[in-house]
Enzyme design. Structure first.
Site, PDB file in Angstrom:
ATOM      1  N   CYS A  72      85.257  16.217  47.796  1.00 43.28           N
ATOM      2  CA  CYS A  72      84.090  15.675  48.509  1.00 43.28           C
ATOM      3  C   CYS A  72      83.970  14.171  48.320  1.00 43.28           C
ATOM      4  O   CYS A  72      84.021  13.674  47.200  1.00 43.28           O
ATOM      5  CB  CYS A  72      82.833  16.373  47.960  1.00 43.28           C
ATOM      6  SG  CYS A  72      81.337  15.785  48.727  1.00 43.28           S
ATOM      7  N   CYS A  81      77.633  18.654  42.194  1.00 41.79           N
ATOM      8  CA  CYS A  81      78.836  19.105  41.476  1.00 41.79           C
ATOM      9  C   CYS A  81      79.141  18.145  40.332  1.00 41.79           C
ATOM     10  O   CYS A  81      78.955  16.949  40.456  1.00 41.79           O
ATOM     11  CB  CYS A  81      80.042  19.092  42.407  1.00 41.79           C
ATOM     12  SG  CYS A  81      79.917  20.252  43.768  1.00 41.79           S
ATOM     13  N   GLN A 279      71.552  36.556  44.940  1.00 39.97           N
ATOM     14  CA  GLN A 279      72.532  35.728  44.250  1.00 39.97           C
ATOM     15  C   GLN A 279      73.191  34.806  45.281  1.00 39.97           C
ATOM     16  O   GLN A 279      73.409  35.219  46.418  1.00 39.97           O
ATOM     17  CB  GLN A 279      73.594  36.628  43.597  1.00 39.97           C
ATOM     18  CG  GLN A 279      73.036  37.624  42.590  1.00 39.97           C
ATOM     19  CD  GLN A 279      72.625  36.982  41.275  1.00 39.97           C
ATOM     20  OE1 GLN A 279      72.836  35.791  41.060  1.00 39.97           O
ATOM     21  NE2 GLN A 279      72.019  37.759  40.404  1.00 39.97           N
ATOM     22  N   ASP A 381      68.029  40.476  33.932  1.00 35.78           N
ATOM     23  CA  ASP A 381      68.643  39.407  34.734  1.00 35.78           C
ATOM     24  C   ASP A 381      67.545  38.381  35.044  1.00 35.78           C
ATOM     25  O   ASP A 381      67.116  38.237  36.191  1.00 35.78           O
ATOM     26  CB  ASP A 381      69.236  40.000  36.031  1.00 35.78           C
ATOM     27  CG  ASP A 381      70.004  38.961  36.838  1.00 35.78           C
ATOM     28  OD1 ASP A 381      70.127  37.812  36.380  1.00 35.78           O
ATOM     29  OD2 ASP A 381      70.476  39.301  37.938  1.00 35.78           O
ATOM     30  N   CYS A 408      71.983  33.188  33.864  1.00 37.35           N
ATOM     31  CA  CYS A 408      72.570  31.981  34.453  1.00 37.35           C
ATOM     32  C   CYS A 408      72.356  30.789  33.526  1.00 37.35           C
ATOM     33  O   CYS A 408      72.607  29.657  33.916  1.00 37.35           O
ATOM     34  CB  CYS A 408      71.980  31.711  35.839  1.00 37.35           C
ATOM     35  SG  CYS A 408      70.205  31.530  35.799  1.00 37.35           S
TER      36      CYS A 408
HETATM   37  C1  LIG Z   1      68.016  35.797  38.480  1.00 33.36           C
HETATM   38  S1  LIG Z   1      67.052  36.720  39.580  1.00 33.36           S
HETATM   39  C2  LIG Z   1      67.823  38.294  39.503  1.00 33.36           C
HETATM   40  C3  LIG Z   1      67.571  39.214  40.645  1.00 33.36           C
HETATM   41  C4  LIG Z   1      68.456  40.447  40.778  1.00 33.36           C
HETATM   42  N1  LIG Z   1      68.823  41.034  39.524  1.00 33.36           N
HETATM   43  C5  LIG Z   1      69.683  40.158  41.622  1.00 33.36           C
HETATM   44  O1  LIG Z   1      70.799  40.259  41.126  1.00 33.36           O
HETATM   45  O2  LIG Z   1      69.515  39.821  42.800  1.00 33.36           O
HETATM   46  C6  LIG Z   1      65.555  36.869  38.713  1.00 33.36           C
HETATM   47  C7  LIG Z   1      64.484  37.646  39.415  1.00 33.36           C
HETATM   48  O3  LIG Z   1      63.370  37.758  38.522  1.00 33.36           O
HETATM   49  C8  LIG Z   1      62.158  37.636  39.254  1.00 33.36           C
HETATM   50  N2  LIG Z   1      61.160  37.215  38.255  1.00 33.36           N
HETATM   51  C9  LIG Z   1      60.907  35.978  37.769  1.00 33.36           C
HETATM   52  N3  LIG Z   1      59.982  36.040  36.788  1.00 33.36           N
HETATM   53  C10 LIG Z   1      59.659  37.355  36.642  1.00 33.36           C
HETATM   54  C11 LIG Z   1      58.787  38.059  35.773  1.00 33.36           C
HETATM   55  N4  LIG Z   1      58.064  37.407  34.865  1.00 33.36           N
HETATM   56  N5  LIG Z   1      58.713  39.379  35.884  1.00 33.36           N
HETATM   57  C12 LIG Z   1      59.445  40.054  36.822  1.00 33.36           C
HETATM   58  N6  LIG Z   1      60.290  39.446  37.676  1.00 33.36           N
HETATM   59  C13 LIG Z   1      60.412  38.109  37.581  1.00 33.36           C
HETATM   60  C14 LIG Z   1      62.501  36.622  40.326  1.00 33.36           C
HETATM   61  O4  LIG Z   1      61.613  36.754  41.416  1.00 33.36           O
HETATM   62  C15 LIG Z   1      63.932  37.030  40.680  1.00 33.36           C
HETATM   63  O5  LIG Z   1      63.946  37.983  41.690  1.00 33.36           O
END
Ligand SMILES: C[S@@+](CC[C@H](N)C(=O)[O-])C[C@H]1O[C@@H](n2cnc3c(N)ncnc32)[C@H](O)[C@@H]1O
Length: 473
Positions: A72, A81, A279, A381, A408
């Site tokens: 890029c 990046c 994701q 997650d 992450c």
């Molecule tokens: C990293 S994403 C993972 C989503 C899912 N496991 C996937 O693979 O698509 C984190 C998720 O946690 C939700 N989230 C954030 N804070 C939260 C909380 N305190 N309690 C429940 N869900 C939460 C977000 O809205 C998001 O959908």
């Protein structure tokens, strides 16, 4: 003593967590972005803080074998990046080391970290574009932020996004010109358009224009242009007039198109909308979900709680093998999508999607399921900040058998794993290392996944198993 504006020549002797080269000189550790291990560089010191300094490479005198030409033209200007100058195979090794270093430094543990799972597509992988629109001296500019700033650098295309991103940016530039749309001014909190957010799955696009007000000129023109280009496309206008780094405001107005779309991953059909998390790398998330199911190894005798479950894809994959899977997710639209997913895939009896905060729901749900079913596996997650302490203690106290933790952010992952394993403890609100501890869980498996090639970011999956009495880590 190292001083600001010094110019020096040195060898890079280490690489930092953000991919930057590190030089140690005159008792000072100097961080040099875009330099690599073993390189001889001429650099200028930009900032000194006690015995830590930050500098800029002026010339690479002896390049490393791992150095490659960045794809890029905006690399090093745009903050997106950090690693395009490094061979892809080397990026994978760096990420493995980053994860290992976090466990060592933060949690005081040294698990074997498996090699990073590589991406088949190290470019053009992102299915989400999130790009600011700024006013620069009266000109409206679409582009990415320069590293660590809110200065927008004009961008027409970006190699970590597929071609559709370039087309959408071009349509917005045409629209901005046609309707004299003003970009956002952070200093005065004024303008028309402040962000463009696009999610693209299976050739279906949800485009959101984040504006300071609800009524803005030319939205029908914009929708028609997008529709001509992409066919299955939705345009939302989101209103955000707050001085904030949070991208979306509360109000979404549908300008045109379907409110949600149905897509598929493997044999699972799922729904996605504008507010539910997905994701950003579909190829890698499929690989990662498979690994999660393999590690959780659900069977007809076990129940699984998928905490932070988003639109429910992983919950469904777990539910297919478990007695039952429970998803817990804070965003109502995502929970609605997960309910649709359960119906599409005949999993309504095996999948329950709970809308709430994990910290409110899990302390009661975990012991209840443990009493009722005996065998409970937890999948975490969470967002970058990790899991709340009360959820971790509920998992420990209720006797969860297994935890698969997807993250992450290797730093908060290491912290939370340290608390679960027992190498860290909380004392008066502070997290400290614990020298003599009887482990509650053992860390059995750590695997980084390269969801974000060319950037410093890394996803990881780990497995913790409840320790049987008398064993030590
Ligand atoms: C990293 S994403 C993972 C989503 C899912 N496991 C996937 O693979 O698509 C984190 C998720 O946690 C939700 N989230 C954030 N804070 C939260 C909380 N305190 N309690 C429940 N869900 C939460 C977000 O809205 C998001 O959908």
């Amino acid at each position: 003593m190292i001083k600001k504006n010094d110019e020096k020549i040195s060898f890079i002797t280490a690489v930092g967590a953000n991919g930057e080269g590190i030089v140690k000189e005159e008792g000072c550790v100097i961080f040099l972005p875009f330099a690599f291990l073993g390189e001889k560089v001429r650099y200028k010191v930009l900032k000194v803080k006690k015995n830590i300094a930050f500098g800029k490479v002026l010339e690479v005198l002896v390049p490393a074998e791992e150095r490659v030409k960045p794809v890029c033209p905006l690399f090093q200007k745009c903050g997106g990046c950090q690693l395009q100058h490094i061979k892809y195979t080397e990026q994978l090794k760096m990420k493995r080391k980053t994860v290992a270093d976090c466990f060592h430094k933060i949690a005081g543990i040294d698990p074997e970290v498996q090699p990073t799972v590589r991406a088949d597509n190290p470019y053009a992988y992102r299915n989400k574009l999130q790009i600011p629109v700024a006013d620069r001296d009266g000109e409206t500019v679409i582009g990415f932020y320069a590293e660590n700033t809110h200065r927008v650098i004009r961008t027409d295309k970006c190699p970590i996004h597929p071609d559709w991103a370039e087309k959408i940016i071009a349509v917005f530039n045409e629209y901005i010109k046609e309707f004299h749309i003003k970009g956002y001014r952070e200093d005065t909190n004024e303008g028309d358009l402040r962000h463009i957010v696009v999610r693209a799955v299976n050739e279906q696009f949800i485009v959101t224009m984040v504006c300071l007000k609800e009524n803005i000129a030319g939205t029908d023109f914009l929708y028609d242009r997008l529709k001509d280009l992409f066919g299955k496309v939705t345009l939302y206008l989101n209103v955000n007039d707050a001085r904030t780094n949070v991208i979306f405001g509360k109000t979404f107005r549908l300008i045109g198109g379907e409110s949600t779309y149905v897509a598929s991953m493997g044999k699972i059909r799922y729904e996605f909308g504008v507010q539910s998390f997905l994701q950003v790398n579909a190829e890698m998330s499929e690989k990662m979900y498979k690994k999660v199911v393999e590690l959780a190894a659900p069977d007809e005798d076990s129940v699984v709680i998928d905490a932070f479950s988003g639109a429910g894809l992983m919950t469904a994959m777990l539910a297919q093998k478990a007695k039952k899977a429970y998803g817990v997710e804070i965003v109502p639209e995502a929970v609605k999508c997960a309910d649709s997913l359960a119906r599409f895939n005949n999993l309504s009896d095996k999948m329950e999607n709970i809308c709430g905060k994990c910290e409110d729901v899990l302390p009661a749900l975990i012991p209840t399921l443990k009493r009722e079913f005996g065998k409970v596996t937890l999948v975490f997650d969470p967002p970058r900040k990790g899991v709340e302490a009360n959820v971790l203690s509920a998992a420990s106290e209720a006797g969860v058998d297994k935890i698969v933790y997807v993250s992450c952010n290797p730093a908060t992952l290491a912290r939370d794993v340290g608390l679960l394993v027992g190498s860290l403890k909380e004392v008066d609100g502070a997290i400290v290392k614990s020298e003599n501890f009887t482990p509650l869980f053992t860390l059995q498996y750590v695997r980084p996944f390269d969801f974000f090639p060319q950037t410093r970011h890394v996803e990881s999956v780990v497995l913790l198993e409840r320790q049987t009495a008398g064993m030590n880590t």
